[in-house]
Design an enzyme around this catalytic site. Structure first.
Site, PDB file in Angstrom:
ATOM      1  N   SER A 279       0.461  -1.187   0.128  1.00  0.00           N
ATOM      2  CA  SER A 279       0.557  -0.104  -0.071  1.00  0.00           C
ATOM      3  C   SER A 279       1.094   1.011  -0.021  1.00  0.00           C
ATOM      4  CB  SER A 279      -0.928  -0.354   1.711  1.00  0.00           C
ATOM      5  OG  SER A 279      -1.674   0.829   1.588  1.00  0.00           O
ATOM      6  N   GLU A 292      -6.915  -9.767  -8.568  1.00  0.00           N
ATOM      7  CA  GLU A 292      -7.546  -8.476  -8.827  1.00  0.00           C
ATOM      8  C   GLU A 292      -7.001  -7.928  -9.847  1.00  0.00           C
ATOM      9  OE1 GLU A 292      -7.146  -6.812  -4.034  1.00  0.00           O
ATOM     10  OE2 GLU A 292      -6.427  -5.642  -6.068  1.00  0.00           O
TER      11      GLU A 292
END
Length: 462
Positions: A279, A292
């Site tokens: 992140s 994803e």
């Protein structure tokens, strides 16, 4: 205004520059250039074979086209929007190389059958490449499964714990999905591999061509029996996009499971650094970007299938310019499927580890052995529906008491039903629950080992 095109003696002026750009397909159909050259070489050979042009002219065309191919590979030939499309670009450069004989290449041919031929040659190659990628993907699934026959994982229905299964059995489900994909593409290939070359614009040609000769040179299995159908058929594109969409469905389903398994709530797998990202703001995060992205890219392939169906649904015979819109969807779908297969294969092979201790714990902390209690009673003469209701009540009271089935004392079991004996504890251990499901195609260890043998046999088929 732009330079007049080949047909422009019919017209008094050239296209408006904006319309020329709008009309042009060279920006994307350049992908077909080598297939266009290969198809044109076969056409030139056929023209010489049938005497429509001389053998010397046929040889000059063939060699000139090969020079165009080499110039393109060496980046010496890079046509722009003024060429309109890849077919005109190649023909123009060929004529510059061999002179006026280059203008004979288009004898007995239209761009309509030419583009259909190019697209089939391209898609034929891509199908074979994707099938090999599917084999690579399947091989990795089997490799992992062979190491995890007796590794247990919770099985789910409705995303609720249902029954424990062998991890190998779970992975082999995706092997079989991919096997159907592999077989489906082979079936699609049979309808891709039909030659439209020689169908002309829509009605055939007055020249004494030999369509079977050129088809054989290009290794097509058949030729279109109807020229109208030959130039306007895009069923094979729809079929390919459908097959590609189903591949993406399977990859997306596996992606979703990996995303769940990698979450803190499941903790079934650990993502390795080589296949995960962090992140920008939360330093503790490790994100499952590969699955994803695969899950996200699935929608674009679906979109190309829908777009192609919409393009075709209202087209009168024969060729219409709408069909130019098939190329970008085909190219993007091919590239997307290939990229996703490669990424998922790498992820499985190198990018994740199953957390065996967590999995071993997970299959002991629920009521997924309840069906086996009902089976236990049914094997001792209790009607299954009655046994089902008995066990349902046991589960209800156990939950209220904060117990699992394994925590019940033998006396409690026998109060539930006198058929229970001390062997109930072995019958409801996760390992026995899995091992007992030895019906064909089940998760029992014997069945899974045989399924792995069968899978290896299937992988040996090319």
């Amino acid at each position: 205004m732009t330079e007049k095109q080949t047909w422009s003696q019919r017209f008094e002026s050239a296209l408006h520059p904006a319309i020329a750009r709008f009309n042009a397909s060279i920006s994307f159909d350049i992908e077909l250039i080598e297939y266009d050259i290969t198809g044109s070489q076969a056409h030139a050979k056929m023209l010489a074979h049938t005497g429509i042009i001389s053998h010397a002219e046929g040889e000059a065309l063939f060699n000139g086209l090969e020079q165009v191919r080499q110039e393109y590979r060496q980046r010496q030939f890079q046509p722009g929007v003024d060429a309109e499309d890849v077919h005109f670009a190649v023909e123009k450069r060929l004529t510059e190389i061999v002179g006026d004989v280059g203008k004979k290449l288009h004898t007995a041919r239209s761009r309509n059958d030419q583009v259909g031929t190019d697209t089939r040659l391209y898609l034929r190659d891509q199908i074979q490449q994707i099938r090999q990628q599917l084999r690579n993907f399947q091989t990795v699934l089997v490799d992992i499964a062979e190491k995890n026959v007796e590794t247990l994982i919770p099985g789910y229905t409705h995303l609720q714990r249902a029954q424990p299964v062998s991890l190998a059995h779970h992975l082999l489900a995706y092997f079989h999905m991919a096997q159907r994909d592999w077989e489906r593409l082979e079936d699609v290939y049979s309808r891709v591999n039909i030659s439209p070359l020689g169908c002309g614009a829509l009605a055939g040609t007055t020249f004494p061509i030999d369509r079977h000769y050129s088809a054989n040179l290009l290794h097509f299995d058949h030729v279109y029996a109807n020229s109208l159908d030959g130039v306007s058929d895009r069923d094979f594109v729809i079929e390919f996009l459908c097959a590609a969409s189903i591949i993406m469905v399977h990859l997306s389903r596996l992606s979703e499971e990996i995303i769940l398994w990698a979450s803190e709530e499941f903790r079934f797998v650990t993502l390795k650094d080589s296949c995960a990202t962090g992140s920008s703001i939360m330093p503790q995060k490790k994100n499952p970007d590969v699955p994803e992205l695969v899950r996200g890219k699935t929608g674009r392939v679906f979109g190309h299938l829908q777009a192609m169906l919409v393009i075709m649904k209202g087209l009168p015979l024969a060729y219409n310019k709408d069909l130019q819109e098939d190329k970008e969807g085909i190219f993007d779908s091919v590239n997307t499927v290939k990229a996703c297969l490669e990424a998922m294969t790498i992820l499985l092979q190198e990018g994740l580890e199953f957390r065996h201790q967590r999995l071993a714990t997970a299959v002991t902390e629920d009521f997924s052995n309840a069906t086996d209690v009902a089976d236990y009673l049914a094997a001792r003469g209790v009607p299954f529906r009655e046994a089902y209701n008995i066990v349902g009540k046991v589960v209800k009271t156990s939950i209220a008491a904060g117990k699992l089935l394994k925590d019940l004392q033998l006396q409690e079991w026998q109060q539930i039903h006198p058929a229970f004996a001390s062997d109930i504890y072995e019958a409801i251990t996760p390992r026995q629950v899995v091992a007992a499901r030895n019906s064909y195609g089940g998760t029992g260890f014997e069945q899974v080992r045989q399924a792995l043998v069968n899978a290896r046999t299937q992988l040996s088929v090319k």
